[in-house]
Design a protein around this motif. Structure first.
Motif, short mmCIF file in Angstrom:
data_model
loop_
_atom_site.label_atom_id
_atom_site.label_comp_id
_atom_site.label_asym_id
_atom_site.label_seq_id
_atom_site.Cartn_x
_atom_site.Cartn_y
_atom_site.Cartn_z
N LEU A 75 -7.53 2.36 3.95
CA LEU A 75 -8.22 1.08 4.08
C LEU A 75 -9.71 1.21 3.82
CD1 LEU A 75 -6.53 -0.43 7.29
CD2 LEU A 75 -5.89 -0.73 4.90
N LEU A 76 -10.29 2.35 4.18
CA LEU A 76 -11.72 2.59 3.97
C LEU A 76 -12.00 3.33 2.67
CD1 LEU A 76 -12.67 3.67 7.61
CD2 LEU A 76 -12.61 1.39 6.63
N ARG A 77 -10.95 3.57 1.91
CA ARG A 77 -11.03 4.32 0.65
C ARG A 77 -11.55 5.74 0.85
NH1 ARG A 77 -13.24 0.87 -4.43
NH2 ARG A 77 -13.66 3.00 -5.08
N LEU A 78 -11.26 6.30 2.03
CA LEU A 78 -11.51 7.72 2.23
C LEU A 78 -10.43 8.53 1.53
CD1 LEU A 78 -12.45 7.69 6.03
CD2 LEU A 78 -13.98 7.63 4.05
N ILE A 79 -9.26 7.91 1.34
CA ILE A 79 -8.17 8.45 0.53
C ILE A 79 -7.83 7.40 -0.51
CG2 ILE A 79 -5.76 9.21 0.52
CD1 ILE A 79 -6.09 10.14 3.37
N ALA A 80 -7.68 7.80 -1.74
CA ALA A 80 -7.36 6.85 -2.81
C ALA A 80 -5.87 6.52 -2.79
CB ALA A 80 -7.75 7.42 -4.17
N ILE A 120 -5.72 -3.85 -1.27
CA ILE A 120 -6.45 -3.91 0.00
C ILE A 120 -7.54 -4.97 -0.18
CG2 ILE A 120 -7.81 -2.68 1.71
CD1 ILE A 120 -6.65 -0.07 0.59
N GLU A 121 -7.38 -6.10 0.48
CA GLU A 121 -8.37 -7.16 0.40
C GLU A 121 -9.12 -7.26 1.73
OE1 GLU A 121 -6.74 -10.90 -0.73
OE2 GLU A 121 -6.34 -10.29 -2.80
N PHE A 122 -10.43 -7.20 1.65
CA PHE A 122 -11.27 -7.36 2.83
C PHE A 122 -12.24 -8.50 2.57
CE2 PHE A 122 -15.13 -6.30 5.32
CZ PHE A 122 -14.57 -6.33 6.59
N GLU A 123 -12.16 -9.51 3.39
CA GLU A 123 -12.96 -10.73 3.22
C GLU A 123 -12.78 -11.31 1.81
OE1 GLU A 123 -16.86 -9.25 4.33
OE2 GLU A 123 -16.61 -10.11 6.33
N GLY A 124 -11.53 -11.24 1.32
CA GLY A 124 -11.20 -11.83 0.03
C GLY A 124 -11.47 -10.96 -1.18
N VAL A 164 3.13 7.27 2.50
CA VAL A 164 3.14 5.83 2.79
C VAL A 164 3.82 5.12 1.63
CG1 VAL A 164 1.73 3.78 3.23
CG2 VAL A 164 1.00 6.00 4.13
N ASP A 165 4.73 4.19 1.95
CA ASP A 165 5.47 3.49 0.91
C ASP A 165 5.47 1.99 1.17
OD1 ASP A 165 6.47 5.00 -1.26
OD2 ASP A 165 7.88 6.02 0.07
N ALA A 166 4.80 1.24 0.29
CA ALA A 166 4.86 -0.23 0.26
C ALA A 166 4.60 -0.87 1.62
CB ALA A 166 6.22 -0.69 -0.28
N VAL A 167 3.49 -0.48 2.24
CA VAL A 167 3.11 -1.03 3.55
C VAL A 167 2.31 -2.32 3.34
CG1 VAL A 167 1.53 -0.66 5.47
CG2 VAL A 167 3.18 1.10 4.86
N SER A 168 2.68 -3.36 4.09
CA SER A 168 1.99 -4.65 4.00
C SER A 168 1.74 -5.20 5.40
CB SER A 168 2.83 -5.66 3.20
OG SER A 168 3.09 -5.20 1.89
N PHE A 169 0.53 -5.71 5.62
CA PHE A 169 0.20 -6.36 6.89
C PHE A 169 -1.12 -7.09 6.74
CE2 PHE A 169 -1.42 -1.98 7.19
CZ PHE A 169 -2.75 -2.20 7.53
N LEU A 188 0.84 -1.20 0.00
CA LEU A 188 0.00 0.00 0.00
C LEU A 188 0.87 1.25 0.00
CD1 LEU A 188 -3.00 0.82 0.11
CD2 LEU A 188 -2.76 0.96 2.59
N THR A 189 0.59 2.13 -0.94
CA THR A 189 1.44 3.32 -1.16
C THR A 189 0.56 4.54 -1.39
OG1 THR A 189 3.20 1.98 -2.15
CG2 THR A 189 3.22 4.34 -2.66
N LYS A 190 0.98 5.68 -0.82
CA LYS A 190 0.30 6.94 -1.09
C LYS A 190 1.32 8.06 -1.21
CE LYS A 190 -2.98 9.86 -1.80
NZ LYS A 190 -3.74 9.82 -3.07
N HIS A 191 1.36 8.67 -2.39
CA HIS A 191 2.22 9.83 -2.65
C HIS A 191 1.33 11.03 -2.94
CE1 HIS A 191 5.68 6.97 -4.07
NE2 HIS A 191 5.49 6.94 -2.76
N PHE A 192 1.59 12.13 -2.25
CA PHE A 192 0.83 13.36 -2.48
C PHE A 192 1.68 14.31 -3.31
CE2 PHE A 192 -1.02 11.78 1.49
CZ PHE A 192 -2.38 11.89 1.22
N PRO A 193 1.23 14.71 -4.49
CA PRO A 193 2.00 15.68 -5.27
C PRO A 193 1.98 17.05 -4.63
CG PRO A 193 -0.10 15.23 -6.35
CD PRO A 193 0.00 14.28 -5.19
#
Length: 326
Positions: free
Chosen positions: A62-67, A73-77, A32-37, A10-15
Motif C-alpha cells: 500500500l505504501l509502495r515499499l514493495i512493488a 491502489i487508489e488513495f484519495e482518488g 498475495v493474490d487478487a486482494v480487494s478492500f 492487489l497481487t504479489k508473486h515473488f520469484p
C-alpha cells in the motif's frame, strides 16, 4: 462516498531462483493474490490471519515499499501505482506505517529527537526551532516527555519505543497509517496501553488505520470492520460485530473459536481443522482452504469460490454460499 483507500486485485508473486552463476526461475511464491478492500476516512479495518498469510506484504505494498505484481491502489482518488516518483513522495506524507518490532524499527545511533524529526526534515515541513517544537509536541501526545528526545532508543522499554514509532508516524500529519502488528511484540498490559493510545489519536486526528494482527481479541477491540486472510487471499470481510457474532467462512469460524475466553462455556466445541498450511509456492487448486476444511466438497477442489454477499455488508468467498441466480 469515495473511500480514502481503495484496493482492487492487489497481487504479489515473488520469484524463487536458484543457481550460483545463472539464476533460473524455479517457481513463484503466491504471497498475495487478487486482494480487494476499501478503507473509509476515520475507519479502522482489521486484517487478520495466521503468520505467513501475506498480511504484512499487503501493508507494505500500500505504501509502495514493495512493488505489486498487479492490481490497483487508489488513495484519495489517485492511483499510486501510476504516480511518478516526485508525486508519490508527496503522497507519502499522508500515508505512514508503524512497524511490528519496536527494537528493530529505530536507529540505535540516533537520538529520539532526530528519529522523530527525520521525516519532517526530509519533506521540508519545518526546520530548526520549529521542528524541535514539533518533536516535543509529538512526544507529549504519545505519552512521553520532551526531555526524552535527548536519549537513545536503548534507554527505553518496548512500549516506550513503540510510542516513539507512533510519534514518528504522526510527524507529517498523515491521514492513513498501516499498523503492522504494532502490539504483538509487547506485554499484554502494554498492548492495552498502545491500543488505547491509537484509538485516542484516531478520535483526535481523524486517522484511518489498516490494523494488521493475528490476535483476534485485539482486532475486535480496535476495528470497525475485519478482513480475514488465508494463504494470500481474503476469504471474508464484515463489520466486526457481525463477523464475531456469526462468522460465515469455516476458517473464520475456527479462528474465532480459538480465541481464549475468560469464562469458557462448558461443552464448547471448536471447529476441527486438520493438517498444515499449504505452501505458497504451490497453493492448492480451487479453494485454498479445502485441504483443511471440515466442510470440503468436490467443487472446492475444482474451482475457486466467487465472492458473495449473503448478508448486507458481509462478503465471503466460500462454496457454502453460492452466487445467487439472476
Amino acid at each position: 462516498m469515495t473511500p480514502l483507500l481503495r484496493v482492487d486485485g492487489l497481487t504479489k508473486h515473488f520469484p524463487v531462483r536458484h543457481g550460483a552463476l545463472f539464476w533460473c526461475a524455479r517457481g513463484v511464491v503466491h504471497a498475495v493474490d487478487a486482494v480487494s478492500f476499501e478503507v473509509a476516512a476515520g475507519e479502522t479495518l482489521g486484517l487478520v490471519g495466521e503468520s505467513g498469510c501475506g498480511k504484512s506484504t499487503v501493508g507494505r505494498m500500500l505504501l509502495r515499499l514493495i512493488a505489486p505484481t498487479a492490481g490497483v491502489i487508489e488513495f484519495e482518488g489517485a492511483d499510486l501505482l501510476k504516480l511518478p516518483p516526485e508525486d508519490m513522495r508527496a503522497r507519502r506524507r499522508h500515508m505512514q506505517i508503524i512497524f511490528q518490532d519496536p527494537y528493530g524499527a529505530l536507529n540505535p545511533r540516533m537520538t529520539v529527537e532526530d528519529i522523530v524529526k527525520e521525516p519532517i526534515e526530509i519533506h521540508g515541513a519545518l526546520d530548526g526551532r520549529g521542528a524541535r517544537r514539533r518533536v516535543a509536541e509529538l512526544l507529549d501526545r504519545v505519552g512521553l516527555a520532551a526531555e526524552h528526545g535527548r536519549r537513545y532508543p536503548h534507554e527505553f522499554s518496548g512500549g516506550q519505543r513503540q510510542r516513539i514509532g507512533i510519534a514518528r508516524a504522526l510527524a507529517l500529519n498523515p491521514r492513513f497509517i498501516v499498523c503492522d502488528e504494532p502490539v504483538s511484540a509487547l506485554d499484554v498490559s502494554i498492548q492495552a496501553q498502545i491500543v488505547n493510545l491509537l484509538q485516542d489519536l484516531q478520535d483526535e486526528l481523524g486517522l484511518a488505520y489498516l490494523f494488521i494482527a493475528h490476535d483476534l481479541g485485539v482486532v475486535k477491540h480496535i476495528s470497525d470492520r475485519v478482513a480475514v486472510m488465508y494463504l494470500g487471499e481474503i476469504v471474508e470481510v464484515a463489520e466486526k460485530r457481525a463477523l464475531y457474532a456469526e462468522p460465515l467462512h469455516p476458517y473464520t469460524q475456527a479462528l474465532i473459536a480459538a480465541v481464549p475466553e475468560a469464562k469458557p462455556r462448558k461443552g464448547r466445541r471448536k471447529p476441527a481443522i486438520t493438517g498444515e498450511i499449504p505452501s505458497a509456492l504451490n497453493p492448492p487448486t480451487g479453494c485454498r482452504f479445502h485441504t483443511r476444511c471440515p466442510h470440503a466438497m468436490p467443487v472446492c477442489r475444482e474451482a475457486a469460490p466467487a465472492v458473495t454477499e449473503p448478508k448486507p455488508g458481509h462478503r465471503v468467498a466460500c462454496h457454502l454460499y453460492p452466487q445467487p441466480s439472476a
